[in-house]
Design a protein around this motif. Structure first.
Motif, PDB file in Angstrom:
ATOM      1  N   ARG A 144      40.435  39.853  45.967  1.00 29.56           N
ATOM      2  CA  ARG A 144      41.117  40.801  44.884  1.00 29.56           C
ATOM      3  C   ARG A 144      42.459  41.092  45.178  1.00 29.56           C
ATOM      4  O   ARG A 144      43.005  41.204  46.168  1.00 29.56           O
ATOM      5  CB  ARG A 144      40.415  42.044  44.824  1.00 29.56           C
ATOM      6  N   GLU A 191      44.168  43.697  45.037  1.00 28.32           N
ATOM      7  CA  GLU A 191      44.344  44.858  45.764  1.00 28.32           C
ATOM      8  C   GLU A 191      44.381  44.493  47.304  1.00 28.32           C
ATOM      9  O   GLU A 191      44.908  45.304  48.333  1.00 28.32           O
ATOM     10  CB  GLU A 191      43.440  46.023  45.523  1.00 28.32           C
ATOM     11  N   TYR A 225      46.441  34.464  43.056  1.00 31.57           N
ATOM     12  CA  TYR A 225      45.354  34.197  42.952  1.00 31.57           C
ATOM     13  C   TYR A 225      45.219  32.849  41.912  1.00 31.57           C
ATOM     14  O   TYR A 225      44.708  31.806  42.165  1.00 31.57           O
ATOM     15  CB  TYR A 225      44.162  35.091  42.664  1.00 31.57           C
ATOM     16  N   ASN A 236      41.851  43.731  35.094  1.00 28.47           N
ATOM     17  CA  ASN A 236      40.415  43.523  34.743  1.00 28.47           C
ATOM     18  C   ASN A 236      40.112  42.072  35.258  1.00 28.47           C
ATOM     19  O   ASN A 236      38.910  41.706  35.507  1.00 28.47           O
ATOM     20  CB  ASN A 236      40.114  44.044  33.458  1.00 28.47           C
ATOM     21  N   GLY A 269      35.775  40.878  47.399  1.00 33.89           N
ATOM     22  CA  GLY A 269      36.643  41.956  47.928  1.00 33.89           C
ATOM     23  C   GLY A 269      37.945  41.306  48.488  1.00 33.89           C
ATOM     24  O   GLY A 269      39.073  41.586  48.159  1.00 33.89           O
ATOM     25  N   GLY A 317      46.984  43.804  40.427  1.00 37.40           N
ATOM     26  CA  GLY A 317      45.622  43.936  39.789  1.00 37.40           C
ATOM     27  C   GLY A 317      45.729  43.847  38.149  1.00 37.40           C
ATOM     28  O   GLY A 317      46.579  43.768  37.555  1.00 37.40           O
ATOM     29  N   TRP A 341      40.636  40.168  37.426  1.00 42.17           N
ATOM     30  CA  TRP A 341      40.389  39.683  38.898  1.00 42.17           C
ATOM     31  C   TRP A 341      39.225  40.659  39.441  1.00 42.17           C
ATOM     32  O   TRP A 341      38.898  40.628  40.404  1.00 42.17           O
ATOM     33  CB  TRP A 341      41.524  39.463  39.583  1.00 42.17           C
ATOM     34  N   ASP A 342      38.605  41.634  38.357  1.00 44.85           N
ATOM     35  CA  ASP A 342      37.627  42.438  39.219  1.00 44.85           C
ATOM     36  C   ASP A 342      36.519  42.098  39.694  1.00 44.85           C
ATOM     37  O   ASP A 342      35.915  42.842  40.453  1.00 44.85           O
ATOM     38  CB  ASP A 342      37.477  43.772  38.064  1.00 44.85           C
ATOM     39  N   THR A 343      36.045  40.988  39.490  1.00 41.09           N
ATOM     40  CA  THR A 343      34.731  40.302  39.878  1.00 41.09           C
ATOM     41  C   THR A 343      34.973  39.362  40.898  1.00 41.09           C
ATOM     42  O   THR A 343      34.012  38.945  41.440  1.00 41.09           O
ATOM     43  CB  THR A 343      34.135  39.558  38.607  1.00 41.09           C
ATOM     44  N   LEU A 344      36.330  39.336  41.570  1.00 38.99           N
ATOM     45  CA  LEU A 344      36.164  38.360  42.608  1.00 38.99           C
ATOM     46  C   LEU A 344      35.911  39.024  43.924  1.00 38.99           C
ATOM     47  O   LEU A 344      35.631  40.345  44.042  1.00 38.99           O
ATOM     48  CB  LEU A 344      37.810  38.047  42.876  1.00 38.99           C
ATOM     49  N   GLY A 355      47.060  39.124  41.500  1.00 35.70           N
ATOM     50  CA  GLY A 355      46.231  38.144  40.643  1.00 35.70           C
ATOM     51  C   GLY A 355      47.055  37.090  40.173  1.00 35.70           C
ATOM     52  O   GLY A 355      46.341  35.888  40.097  1.00 35.70           O
TER      53      GLY A 355
END
Ligand code: NAD
Length: 359
Positions: free
Chosen positions: A87, A89, A48, A77, A84, A75, A79-82, A45
């Motif tokens: 992300r 992960e 990113y 929360n 796939g 990782g 970045w959870d909406t990026l 993250g």
């Protein structure tokens, strides 16, 4: 000797556990006369946020030219909406693939001092647990052909494909047998050969590989039975070798029976001595920045790094013995606390292990 280590602190508690691990490694260097050079890179993250991609090419290059990679966790929360592929992960899969890390070693060891943390009955675990799961990491259903089609028997359908080639099975098989040679000389190959064609190929290749290791006993077990046997009688296992998906599931089960996620290291290996070492836990956003994270899983990952990538057995053992002695003195981070123990934070746990190595 000088060793170049690429450091990926990552997100959440990653930077905290990496900081303590570097402390410990520097003490090992001073005590045994080695030089550990660290080059820190952004992955996850944080990468990113800084560059628009969770695995920047420049970070990958540093990893590729290092002797080994040490990773905290990625990782959170935020970045959870990026999508796939952006992300944090996704950076882990990209890193494993780009570095050719086809084998994941996850030792599941129950420390005597922590035996109360084990959810199994004392009569089942007896003198402890010591299993090593060897999981195939860059093949099988997680990397196979996938898709959707509208004309399924009962409407739209989706599919994922499990495919393994002889070469892929052979190299992970050899890794498992080599591990077994250094341990109790038993390999349990886990598959679903009663149903899956890919498992039948897996089994036949394992039998071929076994011919080169006459001193190692090979047994086969169906994955459903293996899941059951892990909680019924874990001490029947020494090395478990299995596919990407079965290994994903069984290694989590094996780690759970040792009690704490904050204690377990892992190594991802390819050809040669190069490897990526990381704790099995994630970035634990719920406790990040609070000095609560247990750094032991990451510290023990470096013991694996010293042993496997750098062939420094005495140094690896010094770290493992230091961890054991600190636990035996009753020091615990909150994730492994029981009754009447001395609760310490991330920093103090790192310092205690550092001091134990000096002694
Ligand atoms: P997690 O492992 O981060 O946390 C699960 C639970 O265990 C949390 O309650 C956490 O506080 C605790 N925990 C984890 N490590 C600990 C430690 N060292 N000391 C004390 N307690 C610890 O799993 P999660 O909550 O499912 O995932 C959080 C984030 O981490 C997600 O974004 C996930 O995608 C990511 N993740 C990353 C990796 C990796 O970097 N290899 C692995 C798993 C999950």
């Amino acid at each position: 000797m000088k060793y170049n280590i690429a450091l990926i602190p990552g997100d959440g508690i990653g930077p905290e556990v990496i900081r303590e691990t570097v402390k410990v490694l520097n003490t090992v260097g001073e005590t045994f006369g080695h030089q550990f050079e660290f080059e820190e890179v952004l992955v996850g993250g944080c990468a990113y946020d800084a560059t628009g991609h969770p695995l920047p090419q420049s970070s990958l290059e540093v990893c590729k030219r290092s002797d080994a990679v040490l990773l905290g966790a990625v990782g959170g929360n935020k970045w959870d909406t990026l999508p796939g592929n952006l992300r944090p992960e996704a950076a882990l899969l990209g890193l494993r693939e780009a570095l050719g890390l086809y084998g994941n070693l996850r030792p599941a060891v129950l420390h005597q001092a922590l035996k109360n943390a084990c959810p199994l009955k004392p009569e089942i675990v007896g003198g402890g647990i010591d299993i090593c799961v060897v999981r195939e990491l860059i093949g099988g259903i997680y990397f196979g052909e996938r898709g959707r089609r509208k004309d399924g028997k009962m409407g739209e359908e989706a599919f994922d494909t499990e495919a393994y080639s002889v070469g892929e099975v052979e190299r992970i098989g050899r890794l498992a047998f080599e591990m077994a040679l250094k341990r109790d000389k038993k390999v349990t190959s886990v598959d679903k050969a009663n149903v899956l064609e890919s498992s039948r190929l897996w089994r036949s290749v394992m039998l071929e590989v076994a011919k080169d290791y006459p001193e190692v006993t090979l047994e086969h077990m169906y994955v459903d039975n293996a899941a059951m046997q892990l909680v019924r009688n874990p001490n029947q296992f020494d090395v478990i070798v299995t596919t990407n998906m079965f290994g994903d599931i069984l290694s989590d089960e094996a780690s759970m029976i040792t009690g704490s996620i904050g204690m377990l290291p892992s190594a991802s290996l390819g050809e040669g001595s190069f490897g990526l070492y990381e704790p099995i836990h994630g970035s634990a956003p719920d406790i990040a920045g609070q000095d609560k994270a247990n750094p032991i899983a990451t510290i023990l990952s470096t013991a694996m790094m010293l042993r496997i990538s750098f062939d420094l057995e005495a140094e690896a053992k010094a770290i493992e013995d230091a961890v054991t002695s600190v636990l035996e003195k009753g020091y615990r981070t909150i994730d492994i606390m029981g009754n009447e123990v001395k609760i310490v934070g991330t920093t103090e746990m790192g310092s205690l292990i550092q001091e134990a190595i000096k002694r």
